[in-house]
Write a protein that holds these residues in place. Structure first.
Motif, PDB file in Angstrom:
ATOM      1  N   ALA A  36      15.247 -35.194 -56.004  1.00 26.38           N
ATOM      2  CA  ALA A  36      16.627 -35.633 -55.833  1.00 26.38           C
ATOM      3  C   ALA A  36      16.735 -37.137 -55.607  1.00 26.38           C
ATOM      4  CB  ALA A  36      17.271 -34.865 -54.675  1.00 26.38           C
ATOM      5  N   PRO A  37      15.721 -37.801 -55.023  1.00 22.37           N
ATOM      6  CA  PRO A  37      15.850 -39.251 -54.831  1.00 22.37           C
ATOM      7  C   PRO A  37      16.011 -40.049 -56.120  1.00 22.37           C
ATOM      8  CG  PRO A  37      14.114 -38.372 -53.429  1.00 22.37           C
ATOM      9  CD  PRO A  37      14.531 -37.266 -54.338  1.00 22.37           C
ATOM     10  N   VAL A  38      15.674 -39.446 -57.288  1.00 21.04           N
ATOM     11  CA  VAL A  38      15.931 -40.158 -58.536  1.00 21.04           C
ATOM     12  C   VAL A  38      17.411 -40.493 -58.638  1.00 21.04           C
ATOM     13  CG1 VAL A  38      15.901 -39.980 -61.052  1.00 21.04           C
ATOM     14  CG2 VAL A  38      13.965 -39.138 -59.722  1.00 21.04           C
ATOM     15  N   GLY A  39      18.255 -39.529 -58.302  1.00 20.20           N
ATOM     16  CA  GLY A  39      19.692 -39.789 -58.256  1.00 20.20           C
ATOM     17  C   GLY A  39      20.175 -40.212 -56.892  1.00 20.20           C
ATOM     18  N   GLY A  40      19.321 -40.019 -55.868  1.00 17.79           N
ATOM     19  CA  GLY A  40      19.714 -40.380 -54.511  1.00 17.79           C
ATOM     20  C   GLY A  40      19.959 -41.856 -54.326  1.00 17.79           C
ATOM     21  N   ILE A  41      19.298 -42.694 -55.133  1.00 19.25           N
ATOM     22  CA  ILE A  41      19.514 -44.138 -55.023  1.00 19.25           C
ATOM     23  C   ILE A  41      20.960 -44.490 -55.330  1.00 19.25           C
ATOM     24  CG2 ILE A  41      18.843 -44.570 -57.416  1.00 19.25           C
ATOM     25  CD1 ILE A  41      17.998 -46.827 -54.405  1.00 19.25           C
TER      26      ILE A  41
ATOM     27  N   GLN B  64      11.225 -49.568 -56.625  1.00 17.07           N
ATOM     28  CA  GLN B  64      10.004 -48.847 -56.951  1.00 17.07           C
ATOM     29  C   GLN B  64       9.721 -47.858 -55.836  1.00 17.07           C
ATOM     30  OE1 GLN B  64       6.861 -50.850 -58.901  1.00 17.07           O
ATOM     31  NE2 GLN B  64       5.233 -49.668 -57.950  1.00 17.07           N
ATOM     32  N   ALA B  65       9.516 -46.615 -56.220  1.00 14.93           N
ATOM     33  CA  ALA B  65       9.283 -45.550 -55.240  1.00 14.93           C
ATOM     34  C   ALA B  65       8.010 -44.794 -55.607  1.00 14.93           C
ATOM     35  CB  ALA B  65      10.467 -44.592 -55.198  1.00 14.93           C
ATOM     36  N   GLU B  66       7.369 -44.274 -54.585  1.00 14.83           N
ATOM     37  CA  GLU B  66       6.144 -43.509 -54.779  1.00 14.83           C
ATOM     38  C   GLU B  66       6.286 -42.180 -54.044  1.00 14.83           C
ATOM     39  OE1 GLU B  66       1.984 -44.168 -52.838  1.00 14.83           O
ATOM     40  OE2 GLU B  66       2.067 -45.405 -54.651  1.00 14.83           O
ATOM     41  N   VAL B  67       6.073 -41.094 -54.776  1.00 11.75           N
ATOM     42  CA  VAL B  67       6.180 -39.751 -54.211  1.00 11.75           C
ATOM     43  C   VAL B  67       4.783 -39.135 -54.184  1.00 11.75           C
ATOM     44  CG1 VAL B  67       7.312 -37.517 -54.390  1.00 11.75           C
ATOM     45  CG2 VAL B  67       8.473 -39.558 -55.233  1.00 11.75           C
ATOM     46  N   THR B  68       4.321 -38.758 -52.986  1.00  8.43           N
ATOM     47  CA  THR B  68       3.017 -38.116 -52.824  1.00  8.43           C
ATOM     48  C   THR B  68       3.239 -36.693 -52.346  1.00  8.43           C
ATOM     49  OG1 THR B  68       2.010 -40.237 -52.242  1.00  8.43           O
ATOM     50  CG2 THR B  68       0.780 -38.255 -51.693  1.00  8.43           C
TER      51      THR B  68
ATOM     52  N   LEU C  45       3.734 -39.430 -58.068  1.00  9.32           N
ATOM     53  CA  LEU C  45       4.654 -39.892 -59.094  1.00  9.32           C
ATOM     54  C   LEU C  45       5.221 -41.241 -58.682  1.00  9.32           C
ATOM     55  CD1 LEU C  45       6.163 -38.941 -61.766  1.00  9.32           C
ATOM     56  CD2 LEU C  45       8.077 -38.399 -60.249  1.00  9.32           C
ATOM     57  N   VAL C  46       5.272 -42.167 -59.635  1.00 11.96           N
ATOM     58  CA  VAL C  46       5.851 -43.493 -59.398  1.00 11.96           C
ATOM     59  C   VAL C  46       7.169 -43.581 -60.156  1.00 11.96           C
ATOM     60  CG1 VAL C  46       5.566 -45.979 -59.717  1.00 11.96           C
ATOM     61  CG2 VAL C  46       3.615 -44.567 -59.035  1.00 11.96           C
ATOM     62  N   ILE C  47       8.199 -44.023 -59.456  1.00 10.23           N
ATOM     63  CA  ILE C  47       9.536 -44.162 -60.039  1.00 10.23           C
ATOM     64  C   ILE C  47       9.908 -45.643 -60.012  1.00 10.23           C
ATOM     65  CG2 ILE C  47      11.970 -43.495 -59.870  1.00 10.23           C
ATOM     66  CD1 ILE C  47      11.031 -41.043 -58.246  1.00 10.23           C
ATOM     67  N   LYS C  48      10.219 -46.196 -61.179  1.00 11.10           N
ATOM     68  CA  LYS C  48      10.672 -47.587 -61.274  1.00 11.10           C
ATOM     69  C   LYS C  48      12.088 -47.589 -61.828  1.00 11.10           C
ATOM     70  CE  LYS C  48       6.021 -49.409 -62.243  1.00 11.10           C
ATOM     71  NZ  LYS C  48       5.181 -50.162 -63.218  1.00 11.10           N
ATOM     72  N   GLN C  49      12.973 -48.291 -61.134  1.00  8.48           N
ATOM     73  CA  GLN C  49      14.363 -48.353 -61.571  1.00  8.48           C
ATOM     74  C   GLN C  49      14.875 -49.784 -61.477  1.00  8.48           C
ATOM     75  OE1 GLN C  49      15.757 -45.132 -58.858  1.00  8.48           O
ATOM     76  NE2 GLN C  49      16.547 -44.141 -60.700  1.00  8.48           N
TER      77      GLN C  49
ATOM     78  N   HIS D 238       7.301 -26.497 -49.673  1.00 13.13           N
ATOM     79  CA  HIS D 238       6.378 -27.588 -49.963  1.00 13.13           C
ATOM     80  C   HIS D 238       6.902 -28.877 -49.332  1.00 13.13           C
ATOM     81  CE1 HIS D 238       4.429 -24.993 -52.979  1.00 13.13           C
ATOM     82  NE2 HIS D 238       5.670 -24.654 -53.335  1.00 13.13           N
ATOM     83  N   THR D 239       6.040 -29.858 -49.276  1.00 15.90           N
ATOM     84  CA  THR D 239       6.381 -31.132 -48.640  1.00 15.90           C
ATOM     85  C   THR D 239       5.912 -32.284 -49.519  1.00 15.90           C
ATOM     86  OG1 THR D 239       6.096 -30.120 -46.460  1.00 15.90           O
ATOM     87  CG2 THR D 239       6.124 -32.540 -46.543  1.00 15.90           C
ATOM     88  N   TYR D 240       6.709 -33.343 -49.551  1.00  8.57           N
ATOM     89  CA  TYR D 240       6.226 -34.569 -50.175  1.00  8.57           C
ATOM     90  C   TYR D 240       6.611 -35.768 -49.311  1.00  8.57           C
ATOM     91  CZ  TYR D 240      10.953 -35.160 -52.245  1.00  8.57           C
ATOM     92  OH  TYR D 240      12.300 -35.292 -52.452  1.00  8.57           O
TER      93      TYR D 240
END
Length: 1246
Positions: A487-492, A518-522, A530-534, A604-606
């Protein structure tokens, strides 16, 4: 252990560092003092030749350039240029500057390395010695800036030759240039170092393939094109572009050492332009260095660690030390000679300051007509780095105010608007975010990634409630379910428009929607990350925020059909000067599809970490009011994946405030949780606890629960001043000068001198009825006479049609049809004749019709849908069965004239491809009165205007030429589209549109039903659209792909008509009867209106002079006038194609976009007033305007006629005999095949 060569190279580098530190202003740079280069240093070599471009050189450290910080590759070119994006093939050789791509140019010229004429080396270097060497060069140019690079790119042009062209210049024979460009980057900034050794520049001009002569080289930087949908030139800087300044590159410097030039190219200081160093070659007082050996022991070996702390034995002026009055002049360059005082006989080097020509970014956002002019201002370089509001007002939003501080200026949104001042939006107004998503994501243990490109992202935000809805389309099923937890992809987007609690700011208030994230999801318990760049680019020209997203990495697999649930959560955002960071841990529950009566679920947790970088205003107290830590509270989290549509959806409710525990809604104010109930034209103002009040927006009055528009014209009768009319609008008002007056530069209405020409009739400044009903006769002086045409009656100013069918003049066995100014007769069924004489029985076939039937029957080609056999000639008959005067052989291409019996007239046969000017030998049927089109005034019932307003199409009925405003309503709601162009098919009663958000082309019936998308592939930015209702084709312009295409009405059989010499094609219209096509191209450098036949032949420029931004086009078939609206010149103008001259109808428009015609009126949409405006062509005056209830930008407009105009073309019947596309031309047609169609299935012919 170092090898011998490595130890030798390190020693050489240390010696070079020492040499740089000790160098005085009098020493020229030798070739040995260049940064080390060549194969021994691991350099790559560019392929030899002319106009070569390297493959992308991937950078391990990002390059900062102007306002970008995410450049991960560069391209090296033969022609003294480093490109930050891949140059288009058509720009491989030097041409117009600035180019469309980002460019760093130490010596931009047409160079040549063919046949061993030099070599170009390049590499990225991380060696400590090279990094320290770059740091020393930068520190000498910018001593007040602490800079330690982490990577260096070294590009060397060694002994390259000039391109000579067809006629070789003997003076350039044997001349070779050697120079170097070094790009040094740290985490936060990048610098360029240009090095020109002594005797390294032996030529200063090269032959230009474009100009066909010798032109000087250039030292320059360019940001390239900017903008999401409608591109425009970004900022660019020219430092040298004539022979004299190029010669001085090796003789002078801006960094204290001859031949070395340093520039700050990427940092918060370079958003609007590159910053050159300003260190001089010596002390300002003329003193020289004294016995440098006393300060430095040359016998001591200096290590690299010593270099970093070494102080320089002379003063280097900082960027802010220069007298602001000593402004470097614009080109041509200004040279200053610094002479030595008599007591110091040591000769001084001539000091030369390279001039700077700075061009701020041309912002693509079209916000206000007044602002458009401001963006054209060219600012000269001022060595005082302090910028003021006076010369930077365009940096602020039109809804912001600018304030000067001692160190610079800041923008702040005015009351009623929110943002960071550079970007402002109305408080509480819904927002749209559009963008693209690409990715390379592994799912689970799969060794093959899911790769996707150019995927659409659309988001809709209810800002006064903090709710965001985000949809990402065309995500493959193999990945879609596994992305549900993200959800943080759209959460920004939710963070950007979160409801603000008192004293706290959401992301848009801080950044204005201009930032990089730039976000990093572990994923806990999984080796997946996963790395997210926007990248958010602010508000585009359509008023929408733009975003580019990239996903890369691996995610755990979630089984198809599963659902994901996420509980509300909070997240802390930590703020520093230009960086925002946050981290959190989130849980999500996956419920798999039901199996054997049970649906297993797992939690699950990230872990989530993100960094947001942006450019704040650092002057004054702009940053001090922002808390160091803010808490984002996210409630009502919804995630879903629609398998059949491949759409991923995220919905969140967001608020920003202080750090607190518990539910996000606990004890919160209704203003923060969206339960306030304020009017849509009101803002919610929170009070203590749960108290609040509603306050009406500016331009409205009421208690906040209900807000009414203020009529400023009624309450302030003199608000517009003398000789002006005041028109009230929702939330605002508009002033217009009365007839005979116009606005002056001061905004007051002044008298217009010589307003009318002598001839009232030819200029159209009369009050006679339209030319289709009346004639104006000029009597000299200021007199003229109006008279009705035959078939009409009245005083000439208002003419009415004579109904010739009362009583009927036709045969008793015929129907009489009244037409404006005339009538027609048609025999009843069972009778034949011309309507004036009817006889029982079917009409006998003519000689031509008999001949056609005989030939087709003998050849077995009676099916009209099948192509004719090769070599067969079949005569053409007109609608009355007579021989068409021009007959052509479909196989040979020969054409000739025939008489009334179909016999060839001797001497008229032409070669293939030519058509003789044949005259008809058969008289047309007799009619009383002129044969005028049916769809003219008086208007048939049901005629109305259709106009696009972002996500919907509205229709506005017409009564005569008056708009029935009270009956306007929406025809089609399409909230996920941005509809730009409109066209109407009067045959099937269908409206067609272009959608730039898809992009796509769609259509819908006016009688109802679901809309349909007919084209969705291979589109860039479709804008203008036009329709040939006779040939059943659509035409459209694509400003991204720079081409014009045609297709059948169902979207099939596409063919590109033009894809060259187009820059910004927009408006397009057809003349179906005559077979002509017209379009506008608002290329800022060469705006033009072009025309061609519908088959793409006979292309030519119709209008090119005195144009600014030609937007919309309208063709009036009844008067044969082509009219356009120009947002640059602010005019409406018309021309009759094929006739000399053009007519200026009206000037002083605001910002027109699209235009359509009906009767004596033009109707255009205006971006500034958000309205539809009517213009009477007869009196050249605006007569009415309509403001939709929703005050957002209006785009395309078209007229929906209840009946089609009379007329036909050669494609009207049986598709013109073509197998596929039939494209009308004047007096003929051309059969064309669609692109990518095999020739065996299609026959092309004229």
């Amino acid at each position: 252990m170092l090898t011998a060569s490595a130890r030798g190279w390190t020693a050489w580098t240390r010696a070079l560092l020492l040499q740089l530190l000790l160098a005085g202003p009098g020493g020229c740079l030798s070739r040995q003092e260049l940064f080390p280069f060549g194969p021994a240093q691991g350099d790559l070599a560019l392929e030899a030749g002319d106009d070569q471009v390297s493959a992308a050189l991937a950078l391990s450290r990002g390059l900062h350039f102007y306002d970008r910080s995410d450049l991960d590759s560069i391209y090296i070119t033969t022609n003294g240029l480093i490109a930050v994006t891949e140059p288009p093939a058509k720009e491989s050789h030097p041409g117009l500057f600035p180019p469309t791509f980002g460019a760093i140019s130490p010596f931009l010229a047409d160079l040549d390395t063919s046949d061993g004429l030099g070599t170009i080396y390049y590499r990225e270097d991380f060696s400590p010695s090279v990094i320290q060497l770059a740091a020393v060069c930068v520190q000498r140019g910018f001593p007040e800036v602490p800079f330690q690079p982490s990577s260096v790119v070294v590009v060397t042009w060694e002994s390259v030759a000039p391109y000579q062209g067809p006629s070789r210049n003997p003076e350039l024979e044997g001349k070779r240039n050697t120079f170097q460009a070094v790009l040094a980057s740290s985490e936060s900034s990048s610098y360029a170092i240009f090095l020109y050794p002594e005797d390294g520049l032996q030529f200063y001009t090269t032959y230009s393939k474009k100009d066909q002569n010798q032109v000087p080289a250039m030292v320059a930087f360019s940001q390239g094109l900017v903008g999401f949908l409608w591109k425009s030139d970004g900022a660019y800087n020219i430092f040298a572009n004539d022979r004299e300044s190029i010669e001085n590159l090796a003789k002078s410097s801006n960094a204290g050492q001859q031949g070395i030039w340093v520039f700050e190219i990427g940092s918060p200081s370079t958003a609007s332009g590159v910053v050159p160093a300003d260190a001089d070659l010596g002390l300002d007082d003329g003193t020289e260095y004294e016995d440098e050996d006393e300060d430095y022991d040359l016998g001591v070996t200096m290590g690299l660690e010593d270099v970093a702390t070494t102080t320089f034995p002379y003063k280097t002026p900082g960027r802010r030390d220069t007298d602001p009055q000593q402004v470097t002049s614009m080109l041509p360059p200004h040279h200053t000679v610094t002479e030595s005082p008599p007591e110091h006989p040591v000769p001084r080097t001539r000091s030369f300051q390279v001039p700077l020509e700075t061009f701020p970014q041309q912002y693509p956002q079209v916000v206000d007509v007044d602002e458009v002019e401001e963006t054209e201002v060219v600012f000269s370089y001022n060595t005082d780095s302090r910028q003021t509001c006076a010369n930077n007002r365009h940096q602020c939003s039109v809804h912001a105010e600018c304030r000067d501080y001692t160190t610079g200026f800041c923008c702040s949104c005015v009351a009623g608007y929110t943002g960071n001042g550079r970007q402002c939006v109305a408080e509480g107004s819904p927002q749209r975010v559009n963008g693209k998503v690409k990715g390379r994501v592994f799912v689970g243990n799969s060794p093959v990634p899911v790769v996707f490109e150019n995927t659409d992202l659309h988001s809709y935000v209810v800002m006064n409630q903090g709710r965001s809805y985000t949809a990402i389309s065309t995500i493959p099923e193999a990945l879609g379910y596994s992305l549900l937890p993200l959800a943080p992809v759209g959460g920004i987007i939710g963070w950007m428009f979160a409801v603000e609690q008192d004293g706290f700011k959401n992301g848009f208030s801080i950044t204005g929607g201009e930032f990089t994230r730039q976000a990093e999801v572990t994923f806990v318990g999984h080796p997946d990350k996963l790395v997210i760049k926007q990248h958010f680019s602010g508000i585009d020209e359509h008023g929408h925020l733009t975003i580019d997203t990239e996903l890369e990495g691996r995610v755990p697999r979630i089984a198809p059909g599963s659902s994901v649930h996420m509980e509300p959560y909070t997240e802390l955002y930590h703020h520093s000067r230009s960086v925002i960071t946050s981290s959190s841990t989130r849980e999500y529950t996956v419920t798999e599809p039901e199996r054997d009566g049970a649906a297993p679920s797992h939690t699950h947790t990230y872990q989530w970490r993100q960094t947001i970088t942006f450019q704040p205003c650092t002057h004054g107290d702009a940053q001090s009011v922002l808390p160091n830590t803010q808490q984002l509270s996210v409630d009502m989290v919804f995630v879903g994946y629609k398998q059949d549509e491949q759409i991923l959806r995220y919905a969140l409710s967001n608020s920003i405030g202080p750090v607190r525990d518990g539910s996000p809604d606990a004890l919160q104010n209704p203003c923060y949780i969206g339960t306030h109930g304020c009017d849509t034209n009101a803002a919610c103002r929170p009070g203590p606890g749960t108290e609040f009040f509603c306050e009406c927006s500016i331009g409205f009055r009421g208690d906040g629960q209900t807000c009414r528009d203020i009529d400023e014209c009624l309450e302030q009768p003199s608000v517009c001043g003398s000789h002006a009319l005041c028109n009230n609008h929702p939330g605002t008002f508009r002033c217009e000068c009365v007839e005979g007056y116009q606005f002056s530069n001061e905004g007051t209405c002044v008298a217009v001198t010589d307003q009318r020409p002598v001839d009232f009739c030819s200029s159209g400044l009369h009050d006679c009825d339209i030319p289709q009903r009346a004639q104006c006769t000029y009597l000299g002086g200021s007199s003229y006479h109006c008279s009705c045409l035959p078939g009409f009656f009245g005083d000439g100013r208002a003419c009415q049609d004579v109904d010739e069918c009362q009583p009927s003049r036709c045969h008793p066995d015929a129907f009489c049809y009244n037409t404006p100014g005339s009538f027609t007769c048609q025999c009843k069924p069972g009778y034949h004749g011309d309507g004036f004489r009817c006889e029982p029985g079917a009409a006998e076939k003519t000689r031509c019709q008999h001949e056609r039937e005989h030939i087709l029957g003998a050849a077995g080609a009676t099916d009209p849908q099948r192509p004719l056999p090769p070599g067969l000639f079949v005569p053409e008959c007109d609608q009355h069965g007579h021989y068409v005067p021009t007959q052509c052989h479909g196989s040979t291409g020969h054409c000739w004239c025939v008489d009334g019996d179909g016999r060839e007239i001797e001497g008229t046969r032409t070669r293939p491809g030519m058509r003789p000017p044949c005259l008809s030998t058969v008289a047309p049927p007799t009619h009383h009165g002129p044969a005028l089109p049916t769809a003219v005034i008086p208007l048939p019932p049901g005629t109305h205007l259709l106009f696009a307003q972002t996500g919907k199409i509205e229709h506005l009925p017409l009564e005569g030429t008056s708009m029935k405003k009270a009956e306007a309503k929406a025809l089609l709601h399409a909230p996920d589209k941005v509809i730009i162009g409109l066209a109407f098919d009067c045959v099937d009663k269908m409206v067609y549109w272009t959608d730039i958000s898809g992009p796509s082309i769609g259509r819908a019936s006016l009688s109802g039903g679901e809309p349909a998308t007919i084209i969705r592939q291979d589109l860039g930015s479709p804008e203008g659209i036009a329709l040939d209702h006779l040939g059943r084709n659509i035409f459209w312009t694509d400003s991204h792909l720079d081409r014009i295409e045609v297709a059948k009405l169902d979207g099939s059989q596409r063919r590109v008509l033009f894809e060259t010499d187009l820059v910004n094609p927009r408006g397009i219209v057809t003349d179906p009867v005559r077979g002509n096509l017209y379009w506008t191209d608002w290329d800022r450098d060469n705006p033009k209106i072009e025309t061609s036949y519908m088959d793409g032949t006979n292309r030519r420029i119709l209008v090119k002079d005195d144009l600014g931004l030609p937007n919309g086009l309208a063709f009036d078939a009844f008067s044969s006038q082509l009219c356009w609206v120009d947002a640059g010149t602010k005019r409406v103008e018309c021309v009759r194609p094929g006739q000399p001259g053009r007519r200026m109808v009206l000037e002083g428009l605001q910002y027109p976009f699209a235009v359509t015609s009906f009767g004596k009126n033009l109707f255009y949409t205006d971006w500034k007033t958000n309205s539809v405006i009517a213009v009477d062509l007869a009196v050249s005056k605006e007569t009415d305007d309509f403001h939709p209830h929703k005050q957002t930008r209006l785009y395309g407009i078209t007229t929906a006629l209840s009946q089609c105009p009379q007329g036909h073309n050669y494609c009207s019947v049986n598709n013109g005999g073509c197998t596929h596309l039939c494209l009308a031309t004047p007096g003929s047609r051309t059969c064309r095949c669609p692109d990518n169609t095999l020739g065996v299935d299609c026959i092309e012919r004229k």
